[in-house]
Each structure stands twice: as C-alpha cells, then as structure tokens.
Design an enzyme around this catalytic site. Structure first.
Site, PDB file in Angstrom:
ATOM      1  N   TYR A 101       0.851  -1.186   0.000  1.00  0.00           N
ATOM      2  CA  TYR A 101       0.000   0.000   0.000  1.00  0.00           C
ATOM      3  C   TYR A 101       0.885   1.234   0.000  1.00  0.00           C
ATOM      4  O   TYR A 101       1.851   1.319   0.772  1.00  0.00           O
ATOM      5  CB  TYR A 101      -0.897   0.037   1.253  1.00  0.00           C
ATOM      6  N   GLU A 189      -3.631   7.324  -4.024  1.00  0.00           N
ATOM      7  CA  GLU A 189      -3.108   6.080  -3.470  1.00  0.00           C
ATOM      8  C   GLU A 189      -2.984   4.980  -4.497  1.00  0.00           C
ATOM      9  O   GLU A 189      -3.641   4.993  -5.531  1.00  0.00           O
ATOM     10  CB  GLU A 189      -3.929   5.633  -2.248  1.00  0.00           C
TER      11      GLU A 189
END
Ligand code: GDP
Ligand code: MN
Length: 380
Positions: A101, A189
């Site tokens: 992530y 993201e």
C-alpha cells in the site's frame, strides 16, 4: 472529486509512475479486441469512484479474448454500491509477488501531506490500519522543505527494501507526492502497488482532487456536476437542484439549522444525547417562509427521518417566518411526524405563538430540544 482508476493512471503515467498496459472500454467487443491486441491474460475492472470493487465482484480475470468479452458483458450494467458500471478498464494481468500500500493524503492536524505505506496492501488496508497500526509507515512531509530523495529511501527502508528495490520504491514515493501537489489531491493512493519480479507497478490507482482547487484544473471543473451524480444520493441531487444545502446521514432524526456552525453543533448535541441524524439541512441566512416550508418538507420527506428538529437563530431570518414555514410544511406532508423547534432572536415571541397554536413544541435550549427530539424519534 474522485477520478476513475483509468483517469488516475493517466496522471500516474505523466509523472513516470509505472502502470500495467491497459485501456478503458465500454463494450464487450472492445474488451475482446483489446485483449487480442495485448495477446495475454487480462484483468477487467469496473470503473467506479468507490473502493472495494474487488470484494464486490467488480474485478475479474480473463485468459482469452472470448472470455474477456464474456466478462465485460457480465460486468457492464452491474450495480456496485448503488452505482451502475458503464466503463471498464482492461489491463494486462500481473504476476503479483506481494501487494503493497502506498498513499499520500492530507494530515489536517499537522497541516501537511503525509505519506502512508504498508507491506500489507491489497484489499484489507483499513483492517490493517485498525488492528495493526504499527504495520503502517508514516512520513509527514515538511511543507517548506518538501519531500527529498532520501525521504523516499527512508520510507522504502522502513518497509524492508534495500538496494535496487529501495531505489525503485523511493521513486514511487517521490512521484506520488509530486502528483499530489500538482493535482491538489486530498488523497492519491496505489493499492495494491504490485511487487512483481523485476520491480513495482501500480495495479490500482486513486486520485481525489480537492474541489476547492478545481479552478486550477479547468479540465476537471467541467466534470464536477457529473461527478456529483456518483457522490451524492438521489435526494441530495434533488436538493441541490432546488438550491438547498442538504446532506444525508444514517440516523433517524431530520435536522434543520441555519449556518454551518449551528447546524454542526446541533448534530453534535443530538449525538451527545444518544441520537443520530438522518440528514441535515442548512437554511443559510434570510430564508423566506416559503423557502423554510420547502426545506422542512424536504427533510420530513426523508422516509428515515422519524422526527424533525429545527434549531435556528433568528437574525436576518425571522422566527415567525420559521414558524410559518414549519406549520405549512406539516400541513402539506401527509405523514405525521413529531417536530421540535428551538429558536431565538428576531420575532421570537410571534414565532412561538404561531407554533403553539399549531400544536408544535418549542424549547428554549438546544440541549433540551435535542434530548426531546431523540426521545420522540425513538418512540415513534
Ligand atoms: P479495489 O478492490 O477496488 O481496490 O480494486 P483493485 O484494482 O485494487 O483490485 C483488487 C484486487 O484484485 C487486488 O488487491 C489484487 O489482489 C487483485 N488484482 C488486481 N489486478 C491484478 C492483477 O493484474 N494480477 C493479479 N494477480 N491480481 C490482481
Ligand atoms: Mn485497490
């Protein structure tokens, strides 16, 4: 404004962030043709401005052009989280070694961007953050000095990367930060940032742009209304078209206030007394009785609202107008719902009198009014 994955990936590529080869398509035939052109297995993803598509069945794989057409046919028109899938993104399927992530978002308390990274990316990052926050690496970016190369290296090292992989990962961190700055992002993201055999690639992409900065991004400003359609509920859209400031929540009390501060304080007070708002509507300043009536009708029209709490300060807005509006709305809305009004200021006495004659409860303090509204909503 939330950009779709395929749009976000275009911005990623502009900033040199590696992404798999892919194309946005809208028909099964295009899915087949593009898969044939790529000549390898693909992943086909619903393009919606919401997360969790994978879990909702919006991310599927296909090995052949024919299979790609079938999958596209099944995905197009599918409903995910209340939205209809109209666009798909077809891209080469990766052999993912590890899902990472990486995100850049605004840390409001520190008034700075923050880089978030975790070696446990993929579909359950929220769970990682909730249960094992220590597995998330945070780097606060100093707004004056910005993000330097060695900061990226540091984040990569803290994830356990060394040598070439460290440098490759650091480049992602730097580019993503630059993208966030350039696009006035509230959030950008990559989840998952796929670790593949020879490096990393952005398997998913998110880019949410601050609506207050859209004047700096003309091409996006034109799309604002369209994006509202996916972000707002049907009733919120309807309210917007009537010029009402109305937001839906998940409780059972309808709330009308005037001014953002008082309206938020009303929500807080309701919560404090154990209640939850179904919605809230901010009247703003100087509303006419007709407008107030329309607003009250709108809030009462929310099926989930079992009681209405009106909390207004009479300044330019007159309390007798509030009273007239509320009484008119109650007359026009067929269903009987308890109404609690707390108001003070201009023409307060006249207002109270009108309400009293109509049998509507008025209270002097916000606390008492909120408490009563909570009680009535529970009882009805
Ligand atoms: P989201 O659920 O909306 O975040 O959609 P994603 O694009 O992140 O996809 C969800 C999951 O599908 C990812 O976490 C991966 O596990 C998997 N996935 C997506 N693309 C690929 C791919 O190219 N190869 C493989 N093996 N898995 C993929
Ligand atoms: Mn994802």
């Amino acid at each position: 404004m939330k950009l779709l994955e395929y749009e976000a990936k275009e911005h990623f590529r502009r900033h040199g962030i590696p992404t798999p080869q892919g194309r946005m398509i809208t028909t099964p035939r295009e899915a087949r043709d593009y898969t044939a052109e790529l000549g390898k297995p693909v992943v086909i993803k619903a393009q919606l401005p919401v997360g969790g598509r994978g879990k909702a069945g919006g991310v599927r794989f296909a090995d052949t052009p024919e299979e790609a057409a079938e999958v596209a046919d099944a995905l197009l028109g599918m409903r995910i989280k209340g939205l209809t899938v109209e666009k798909l993104y077809v891209e080469e399927k990766l052999s993912i070694v590890n899902e990472i992530y990486l995100g850049v978002t605004v840390d409001r308390r520190n008034k700075a961007y923050v880089v978030l990274a975790s070696s446990e990316g993929g579909m359950d990052i929220e769970e990682v953050a909730a249960k094992t926050p220590e597995r998330i690496v945070r780097h606060l970016v100093d707004p004056v000095h910005g993000l330097r190369g060695y900061h990226g290296n540091l984040v990569a090292k803290r994830l356990g990367y060394g040598g070439r992989k460290m440098l490759q990962f650091a480049a992602f961190v730097e580019s993503l930060y630059e993208l966030a700055l350039e696009m006035d992002a509230e959030l950008t993201e990559i989840n998952p940032l796929a670790e593949v055999e020879d490096g990393f690639t952005a398997a998913d992409a998110r880019l949410n742009v601050d609506n207050n900065a859209l004047f700096r991004h003309g091409e996006l400003e034109e799309r604002l209304l369209e994006s509202y359609q996916s972000e707002l509920t049907e009733r919120e859209m309807k309210a917007r078209s009537k010029g009402l400031t109305y937001v839906e929540l998940d409780g059972n009390i309808g709330i009308i206030g005037n001014g953002a501060g008082l309206t938020m304080a009303t929500l807080d007070t309701v919560m404090l007394h154990g209640g939850r708002a179904a919605n809230f509507l901010d009247l703003g300043g100087g509303a006419t009785p007709e407008r107030i009536g329309e607003a009250a009708k709108f809030v009462l029209g929310d099926e989930r609202a079992r009681a209405l709490l009106v909390n207004v300060l009479g300044g330019i807005t007159r309390c007798d107008h509030i009273a007239e509006g509320v009484v008119a709305a109650r007359r026009e809305v067929a269903v009987e719902k308890p109404i609690v009004v707390r108001m003070m200021g201009t023409n307060e006495e006249e207002g109270r009198k009108i309400l009293k004659e109509a049998g509507v409860e008025t209270l002097g303090s916000m606390e008492e009014a909120a408490e009563l509204a909570v009680k009535l909503a529970e009882a009805s």
